[in-house]
Scaffold this motif. Structure first.
Motif, mmCIF file in Angstrom:
data_model
loop_
_atom_site.group_PDB
_atom_site.id
_atom_site.type_symbol
_atom_site.label_atom_id
_atom_site.label_comp_id
_atom_site.label_asym_id
_atom_site.label_seq_id
_atom_site.Cartn_x
_atom_site.Cartn_y
_atom_site.Cartn_z
ATOM 1 N N GLY A 72 9.395 -13.878 -13.660
ATOM 2 C CA GLY A 72 9.161 -12.447 -13.496
ATOM 3 C C GLY A 72 7.827 -12.185 -12.831
ATOM 4 N N ASP A 73 7.802 -11.279 -11.862
ATOM 5 C CA ASP A 73 6.572 -10.903 -11.159
ATOM 6 C C ASP A 73 6.108 -9.553 -11.694
ATOM 7 N N LEU A 74 4.949 -9.549 -12.353
ATOM 8 C CA LEU A 74 4.475 -8.381 -13.097
ATOM 9 C C LEU A 74 3.311 -7.693 -12.407
ATOM 10 N N ASN A 75 3.410 -6.380 -12.224
ATOM 11 C CA ASN A 75 2.322 -5.513 -11.782
ATOM 12 C C ASN A 75 1.921 -4.584 -12.924
ATOM 13 N N ILE A 76 0.624 -4.225 -12.972
ATOM 14 C CA ILE A 76 0.109 -3.329 -14.012
ATOM 15 C C ILE A 76 -0.897 -2.370 -13.389
ATOM 16 N N TRP A 77 -0.759 -1.094 -13.718
ATOM 17 C CA TRP A 77 -1.701 -0.050 -13.305
ATOM 18 C C TRP A 77 -2.200 0.707 -14.531
ATOM 19 N N SER A 78 -3.352 1.351 -14.391
ATOM 20 C CA SER A 78 -3.729 2.388 -15.348
ATOM 21 C C SER A 78 -2.735 3.534 -15.178
ATOM 22 N N LEU A 79 -2.156 3.995 -16.261
ATOM 23 C CA LEU A 79 -1.137 5.035 -16.181
ATOM 24 C C LEU A 79 -1.674 6.304 -15.532
ATOM 25 N N HIS A 80 -2.936 6.625 -15.763
ATOM 26 C CA HIS A 80 -3.506 7.898 -15.307
ATOM 27 C C HIS A 80 -4.257 7.792 -13.985
ATOM 28 N N ASN A 81 -4.373 6.578 -13.459
ATOM 29 C CA ASN A 81 -5.089 6.387 -12.203
ATOM 30 C C ASN A 81 -4.562 5.127 -11.525
ATOM 31 N N PRO A 82 -3.565 5.245 -10.652
ATOM 32 C CA PRO A 82 -2.965 4.050 -10.041
ATOM 33 C C PRO A 82 -3.889 3.292 -9.102
ATOM 34 N N ARG A 83 -5.049 3.879 -8.758
ATOM 35 C CA ARG A 83 -6.017 3.106 -7.981
ATOM 36 C C ARG A 83 -6.597 1.969 -8.817
ATOM 37 N N GLU A 84 -6.554 2.126 -10.120
ATOM 38 C CA GLU A 84 -6.983 1.047 -11.009
ATOM 39 C C GLU A 84 -5.762 0.196 -11.343
ATOM 40 N N HIS A 85 -5.769 -1.051 -10.915
ATOM 41 C CA HIS A 85 -4.622 -1.915 -11.145
ATOM 42 C C HIS A 85 -5.084 -3.340 -11.433
ATOM 43 N N PHE A 86 -4.169 -4.161 -11.854
ATOM 44 C CA PHE A 86 -4.432 -5.553 -12.183
ATOM 45 C C PHE A 86 -5.066 -6.288 -11.005
ATOM 46 N N TRP A 87 -6.050 -7.128 -11.314
ATOM 47 C CA TRP A 87 -6.770 -7.904 -10.313
ATOM 48 C C TRP A 87 -6.574 -9.388 -10.634
ATOM 49 N N ALA A 88 -5.638 -10.010 -9.952
ATOM 50 C CA ALA A 88 -5.278 -11.397 -10.243
ATOM 51 C C ALA A 88 -6.446 -12.354 -9.968
ATOM 52 N N SER A 89 -7.153 -12.162 -8.865
ATOM 53 C CA SER A 89 -8.210 -13.100 -8.481
ATOM 54 C C SER A 89 -9.338 -13.143 -9.502
ATOM 55 N N MET A 221 8.078 -4.844 -13.285
ATOM 56 C CA MET A 221 8.380 -6.268 -13.170
ATOM 57 C C MET A 221 9.631 -6.480 -12.328
ATOM 58 N N SER A 222 9.584 -7.536 -11.532
ATOM 59 C CA SER A 222 10.717 -7.954 -10.707
ATOM 60 C C SER A 222 11.318 -9.224 -11.291
ATOM 61 N N THR A 223 12.640 -9.282 -11.352
ATOM 62 C CA THR A 223 13.320 -10.542 -11.647
ATOM 63 C C THR A 223 13.444 -11.282 -10.311
ATOM 64 N N CYS A 224 12.671 -12.350 -10.176
ATOM 65 C CA CYS A 224 12.547 -13.030 -8.892
ATOM 66 C C CYS A 224 13.902 -13.469 -8.344
ATOM 67 N N PRO A 225 14.159 -13.249 -7.050
ATOM 68 C CA PRO A 225 15.427 -13.684 -6.464
ATOM 69 C C PRO A 225 15.578 -15.200 -6.433
ATOM 70 N N GLY A 226 14.457 -15.908 -6.684
ATOM 71 C CA GLY A 226 14.517 -17.357 -6.792
ATOM 72 C C GLY A 226 14.950 -17.829 -8.163
ATOM 73 N N GLY A 227 15.204 -16.889 -9.085
ATOM 74 C CA GLY A 227 15.676 -17.229 -10.418
ATOM 75 C C GLY A 227 14.680 -18.066 -11.185
ATOM 76 N N ASP A 228 15.107 -19.259 -11.605
ATOM 77 C CA ASP A 228 14.214 -20.135 -12.369
ATOM 78 C C ASP A 228 13.448 -21.098 -11.472
ATOM 79 N N LEU A 229 13.638 -21.000 -10.158
ATOM 80 C CA LEU A 229 12.958 -21.802 -9.138
ATOM 81 C C LEU A 229 13.324 -23.282 -9.199
#
Length: 287
Positions: A72-89, A221-229
């Motif tokens: 699963g590919d997961l994205n996360i934002w602040s609900l009240h401010n989408p400019r604030e989002h998850f920073w993977a690096s 979240m996306s269910t990856c089209p690659g499945g379980d890879l």
């Protein structure tokens, strides 16, 4: 000769990075158990699809593999401010290339605060496999139709990037709001040449990855089209081969019972107190 193990560049000072460990142990115990929580929302994301949902601060969200291995590919934002989002690096620097219980998912600049804390993970003991693979990946990012077109010449509309784009449209967000992901249930690493590799997901039916919301969140979240890879490639032919490895993912959001006691000492996450001047000077009128 023993291999040198360098000191991490970013080290926790007290509880600055990890937070109150006793608090998260209490929450994790409830997350792992049968009682102590009330179900708020529960659904499955179909294969090669995506969905967005709200997780309010002080609640927990459980991601699961109800029918077996699936990335699963997961994205996360602040609900009240989408400019604030998850920073993977930055999360990767502050914690590790692959995250688990006790690690936190941090937001981008200029916000720089924990969006959530991982409190339960049925795959936490996966460790490092014989080729250096680890689970719950921050090294890579989402698959997308642009690199697919580049590498195969084919159009395919159900890469994780596209699944996330469709998922967030009802919340007023657009393609430009999709950002680098955490690849949950995905095993990856760097080979001897420093090149990124992926392995088949080790998840079994009903494995899980659970986080505690440090502020109000919008998740997708996306269910990856690659499945379980276990099979992987680019283009239409590969997409058809990977279809048999695809399974849905589960999502459940829970309210904590007796939260006043469970969450004693907790408060919503805050930005660092940097004044934000960046060395700039405010001119004096008339000069």
């Amino acid at each position: 000769m023993a291999t040198r193990n360098p000191t991490p560049a970013y080290q926790d000072r007290g509880s600055v990075l990890s937070g109150d460990k006793e608090l998260y142990a209490r929450i994790g115990k409830i997350a792992e158990g049968e009682g102590g929580k009330t179900l708020v929302e529960d659904f499955e994301i179909p294969i090669r699809s995506g969905k967005a949902w709200v997780v309010k601060k002080g609640t927990i969200c459980k991601l699961s593999t109800p029918r077996g291995p699936q990335v699963g590919d997961l994205n996360i934002w602040s609900l009240h401010n989408p400019r604030e989002h998850f920073w993977a690096s930055r999360t990767k620097q502050l914690h590790a290339s692959h995250v688990s219980v006790g690690d936190r998912l941090w937001s981008c600049l200029p916000y720089m605060r924990p969006l959530c804390t991982i409190v339960a993970d049925s795959l936490k003991d996966y460790g490092v496999d014989e080729v250096g693979g680890r689970c719950h990946d921050l090294l890579g990012t989402r698959c997308d139709p642009y690199v697919n077109k580049l590498l195969s010449g084919d159009d395919f509309d159900y890469q994780c990037h596209s699944n996330l784009v469709r998922a967030i449209l009802p919340y007023g967000l657009a393609e430009s709001d999709v950002h680098d992901v955490i690849n949950v249930f995905q095993v990856t690493g760097l080979n001897k040449e420093g090149k990124y590799f992926m392995e088949a997901s080790p998840a079994k039916p009903s494995d899980y990855f659970t986080f505690f919301a440090e502020t109000d969140l919008l998740c997708a979240m996306s269910t990856c089209p690659g499945g379980d890879l276990s099979v992987y490639g680019w283009g239409e032919v590969s997409a058809k081969r990977m279809l048999d490895t695809c399974r849905p993912l589960g999502v459940a959001v829970y309210e904590l019972q007796g939260k006043e006691e469970v969450l004693r000492g907790w408060k919503e996450s805050e930005r660092p107190a940097y004044k934000g001047m960046h060395g700039l000077k405010i001119p004096v009128f008339g000069q």
